[in-house]
Scaffold this motif. Sequence first.
Motif, PDB file in Angstrom:
ATOM      1  N   GLN A 129     -14.219  -6.604  -0.134  1.00 35.43           N
ATOM      2  CA  GLN A 129     -13.354  -5.995  -1.139  1.00 35.43           C
ATOM      3  C   GLN A 129     -12.006  -5.676  -0.507  1.00 35.43           C
ATOM      4  O   GLN A 129     -11.948  -5.118   0.591  1.00 35.43           O
ATOM      5  N   VAL A 130     -10.958  -6.029  -1.216  1.00 33.74           N
ATOM      6  CA  VAL A 130      -9.596  -5.759  -0.743  1.00 33.74           C
ATOM      7  C   VAL A 130      -8.870  -4.986  -1.818  1.00 33.74           C
ATOM      8  O   VAL A 130      -8.918  -5.341  -2.996  1.00 33.74           O
ATOM      9  N   GLN A 131      -8.209  -3.936  -1.429  1.00 32.40           N
ATOM     10  CA  GLN A 131      -7.344  -3.200  -2.352  1.00 32.40           C
ATOM     11  C   GLN A 131      -5.895  -3.423  -1.954  1.00 32.40           C
ATOM     12  O   GLN A 131      -5.545  -3.330  -0.779  1.00 32.40           O
ATOM     13  N   LEU A 132      -5.086  -3.715  -2.952  1.00 33.47           N
ATOM     14  CA  LEU A 132      -3.680  -4.038  -2.729  1.00 33.47           C
ATOM     15  C   LEU A 132      -2.806  -3.009  -3.423  1.00 33.47           C
ATOM     16  O   LEU A 132      -3.040  -2.681  -4.591  1.00 33.47           O
ATOM     17  N   VAL A 133      -1.781  -2.555  -2.722  1.00 33.72           N
ATOM     18  CA  VAL A 133      -0.855  -1.578  -3.294  1.00 33.72           C
ATOM     19  C   VAL A 133       0.562  -2.075  -3.075  1.00 33.72           C
ATOM     20  O   VAL A 133       1.013  -2.230  -1.931  1.00 33.72           O
ATOM     21  N   GLU A 134       1.260  -2.302  -4.186  1.00 31.28           N
ATOM     22  CA  GLU A 134       2.651  -2.747  -4.117  1.00 31.28           C
ATOM     23  C   GLU A 134       3.592  -1.547  -4.126  1.00 31.28           C
ATOM     24  O   GLU A 134       3.277  -0.495  -4.681  1.00 31.28           O
ATOM     25  N   SER A 135       4.758  -1.755  -3.573  1.00 30.34           N
ATOM     26  CA  SER A 135       5.812  -0.750  -3.609  1.00 30.34           C
ATOM     27  C   SER A 135       7.151  -1.451  -3.448  1.00 30.34           C
ATOM     28  O   SER A 135       7.206  -2.642  -3.108  1.00 30.34           O
ATOM     29  N   GLY A 136       8.225  -0.703  -3.686  1.00 30.25           N
ATOM     30  CA  GLY A 136       9.559  -1.231  -3.459  1.00 30.25           C
ATOM     31  C   GLY A 136      10.324  -1.651  -4.689  1.00 30.25           C
ATOM     32  O   GLY A 136      11.497  -2.021  -4.605  1.00 30.25           O
ATOM     33  N   GLY A 137       9.672  -1.613  -5.844  1.00 30.84           N
ATOM     34  CA  GLY A 137      10.381  -1.957  -7.070  1.00 30.84           C
ATOM     35  C   GLY A 137      11.386  -0.890  -7.449  1.00 30.84           C
ATOM     36  O   GLY A 137      11.452   0.183  -6.840  1.00 30.84           O
ATOM     37  N   GLY A 138      12.178  -1.197  -8.458  1.00 23.64           N
ATOM     38  CA  GLY A 138      13.161  -0.240  -8.929  1.00 23.64           C
ATOM     39  C   GLY A 138      14.219  -0.900  -9.771  1.00 23.64           C
ATOM     40  O   GLY A 138      14.075  -2.039 -10.217  1.00 23.64           O
ATOM     41  N   LEU A 139      15.296  -0.166  -9.986  1.00 22.21           N
ATOM     42  CA  LEU A 139      16.419  -0.630 -10.788  1.00 22.21           C
ATOM     43  C   LEU A 139      17.547  -1.055  -9.854  1.00 22.21           C
ATOM     44  O   LEU A 139      17.930  -0.288  -8.954  1.00 22.21           O
ATOM     45  N   VAL A 140      18.066  -2.244 -10.071  1.00 20.83           N
ATOM     46  CA  VAL A 140      19.141  -2.752  -9.225  1.00 20.83           C
ATOM     47  C   VAL A 140      20.127  -3.524 -10.098  1.00 20.83           C
ATOM     48  O   VAL A 140      19.740  -4.085 -11.126  1.00 20.83           O
ATOM     49  N   GLN A 141      21.360  -3.543  -9.696  1.00 22.19           N
ATOM     50  CA  GLN A 141      22.360  -4.307 -10.440  1.00 22.19           C
ATOM     51  C   GLN A 141      22.259  -5.789 -10.087  1.00 22.19           C
ATOM     52  O   GLN A 141      21.810  -6.159  -8.984  1.00 22.19           O
ATOM     53  N   ALA A 142      22.711  -6.612 -11.007  1.00 26.74           N
ATOM     54  CA  ALA A 142      22.742  -8.053 -10.753  1.00 26.74           C
ATOM     55  C   ALA A 142      23.521  -8.330  -9.472  1.00 26.74           C
ATOM     56  O   ALA A 142      24.564  -7.730  -9.228  1.00 26.74           O
TER      57      ALA A 142
END
Length: 123
Positions: A1-14
């Motif tokens: 079993q593997v658990q994955l946790v993402e991070s680092g997203g957000g709001l950014v300008q083009a």
Amino acid sequence: QVQLVESGGGLVQAGGSLRLSCTASGRTFSSYGMVWFRQAPGKEREFVAAISRGGDIAWAPDSKEGRFTIYRDNAKNTVYLQMNSLKPDDTAVYYCAAKTGGSTNYAGHYDYWGQGTQVTVSS
């Protein structure tokens, strides 16, 4: 079993950049091919980039090569997605996924998924 946790997203300008991280639990991270997908509202899940177990082979569709780079640090159980020159069309929830053996670009091959991280690119 593997658990994955993402991070680092957000709001950014083009035109801006973000680096997403996906950290896995367990001791056998290097046994898993890793991939990033994304899904925008009302659209199907889309392949973004994949990387081999050892990190020596990385690939992305032509439309993303040069802007998106996938890499991994097996000592840290983490795979990254560096995204540069972001466009409003890149707005989506980004998911990492893992499968034993080699990576593919087909979502159905992946056994383990993270919860996703939202990326929003404003114009």
